[in-house]
Design an enzyme around this catalytic site. Structure first.
Site, short mmCIF file in Angstrom:
data_model
loop_
_atom_site.label_atom_id
_atom_site.label_comp_id
_atom_site.label_asym_id
_atom_site.label_seq_id
_atom_site.Cartn_x
_atom_site.Cartn_y
_atom_site.Cartn_z
N CYS A 128 0.87 -1.19 0.00
CA CYS A 128 0.00 0.00 0.00
C CYS A 128 0.89 1.22 0.00
O CYS A 128 1.93 1.24 -0.65
CB CYS A 128 -0.96 -0.03 1.19
SG CYS A 128 -0.14 -0.03 2.79
N GLY A 129 0.52 2.27 0.74
CA GLY A 129 1.35 3.46 0.81
C GLY A 129 2.47 3.34 1.83
O GLY A 129 3.63 3.59 1.52
#
Length: 298
Positions: A239-240
Site C-alpha cells: 500500500c502506501g
C-alpha cells in the site's frame, strides 16, 4: 464471532463481553492528514470501555526512516506490555471507520504470535452511532510481560520485492486507490513517484468493506479475482506505508489464503527510490520482466 470471517467479531458479541477477564480491547485508530481526524484526541473524548490506545506511529521502529516500519519483536513486546496486553489475551482491535488501520494492528499481533486477535466489524463509528457504551474515562492499566513469537516469514523486504518484480515469482496486490496506482493522482508524501510496481494488481482496500463492514466471502473473492489475483498462488500485499495493505491481507486470510506476505516498506519505500522500476496506467497482464529501471518524472 462474525458469521463470514473467522477474524472479525460483531458489536453484539463484544458488548456482551465487556469487562470479561482475558479480553483486551485495543483502539488502533490512525488517520491520514486528509481525513482530518485525530486518533488520540478522539480516543480521549470517547472509546469503548476498557479499550487501550495503540499509537501506530509509536509502535513502529523508532530508528527507521520510513513511516510505520514494523518494530523489532523486543520493541513491540515492550510497547504492548506497557499497555497491559498479554500474549494469552483475546484481543479485539478497532478503528473509527472499521477497516482502515485496525487490520494493521491485527496483522502485527498475529505475526508476533497472538492468533486470538480479532477486528470489530463496523468499527467505533458504527458502535457510537448505535448508542453502545462509550466512556472518556482513562482505562486503568496494569503493565504485563508480553512474549512475542515473531514470524519473519510473513514480512517482505525491499530485496524480496526487487526479486519478485524481476521474476514474477509472486503476485503483488496494491491496496492504494486506483488514482495513485495508475499515477493519475500524486502521492500524498513529497518526493514519492506516482504509479505502481511492474506486474502489480490494484485491490483498493476501500473495495473490501461496505459501510464499515467487511464484505462477505463471496464478494471478497470477486473483488480480488476481478483485480487479476489468482487465489491459488502466493500474494504480496502492499500500500502506501504498510497500513492498509493489511486490509488485503485480512481479506486473503478470510478466504483461506495463507501464502501471503506484507511488504512493510510499501510504496513509500519503492516509490521513494531512484533505481526501482515504476509504471503508470492500468495493470497489465503477465509476470513482470523488467530491465533497467525507468524512473518516472515527478
Amino acid at each position: 464471532m462474525a458469521e463470514d470471517s473467522p477474524f472479525t467479531v460483531d458489536a453484539d458479541w463484544l458488548q456482551a463481553r465487556l469487562g470479561e477477564p482475558g479480553l483486551t480491547i485495543v483502539d488502533a485508530s490512525w488517520y491520514l492528514p486528509a481525513q482530518k481526524r485525530g486518533a488520540r484526541a478522539e480516543y480521549n473524548a470517547a472509546h469503548i470501555p476498557g479499550a487501550r490506545f495503540l499509537d501506530q506511529d509509536a509502535v513502529s521502529d523508532p530508528d527507521a526512516a520510513l513511516p510505520h516500519t514494523l518494530p523489532s519483536p523486543q520493541h513491540f513486546a515492550q510497547y504492548v506490555g506497557a499497555m497491559g496486553v498479554s500474549a494469552d489475551d483475546t484481543i479485539v482491535v478497532y478503528d473509527g471507520p472499521g477497516f482502515f488501520s485496525a487490520p494493521r494492528a491485527w496483522w502485527m499481533f498475529r505475526i508476533m504470535g497472538v492468533f486470538q486477535t480479532y477486528i470489530l466489524d463496523g468499527g467505533f463509528d458504527a458502535w457510537k452511532a448505535a448508542g453502545r457504551p462509550v466512556t472518556s474515562e482513562p482505562t486503568k492499566i496494569a503493565p504485563s510481560v508480553f512474549h512475542a513469537d515473531f514470524d519473519a516469514g510473513r514480512v517482505a523486504s525491499l530485496a524480496d520485492m526487487r526479486r519478485i518484480v524481476e521474476t514474477g515469482a509472486s503476485q503483488i496486490a496494491d491496496a492504494r486507490g486506483s488514482g495513485r496506482f495508475t499515477g493519475v493522482e500524486p502521492e500524498p508524501r513529497a518526493g514519492i513517484r506516482s504509479g505502481h510496481m511492474p506486474g502489480a494488481r490494484n485491490v483498493p482496500y476501500s473495495a473490501l468493506s461496505e459501510n464499515g463492514m467487511l464484505l462477505s466471502k463471496d464478494r471478497l473473492r470477486k473483488v480480488i479475482e476481478d483485480a487479476g489475483i489468482d487465489l491459488s498462488k502466493p500474494v504480496i500485499t502492499s500500500c502506501g506505508s504498510g497500513v492498509t495493505a493489511a486490509v488485503v491481507t485480512l481479506a486473503l486470510e478470510t478466504l483461506g489464503h495463507t501464502d501471503n506476505r506484507l511488504y512493510d516498506g510499501s510504496w513509500t519505500e519503492w516509490g521513494g527510490l531512484s533505481d526501482t522500476p515504476v509504471v503508470t496506467g492500468p495493470a497489465t497482464a503477465g509476470p513482470a520482466k523488467t530491465g533497467p529501471a525507468k524512473a518516472s518524472k515527478e
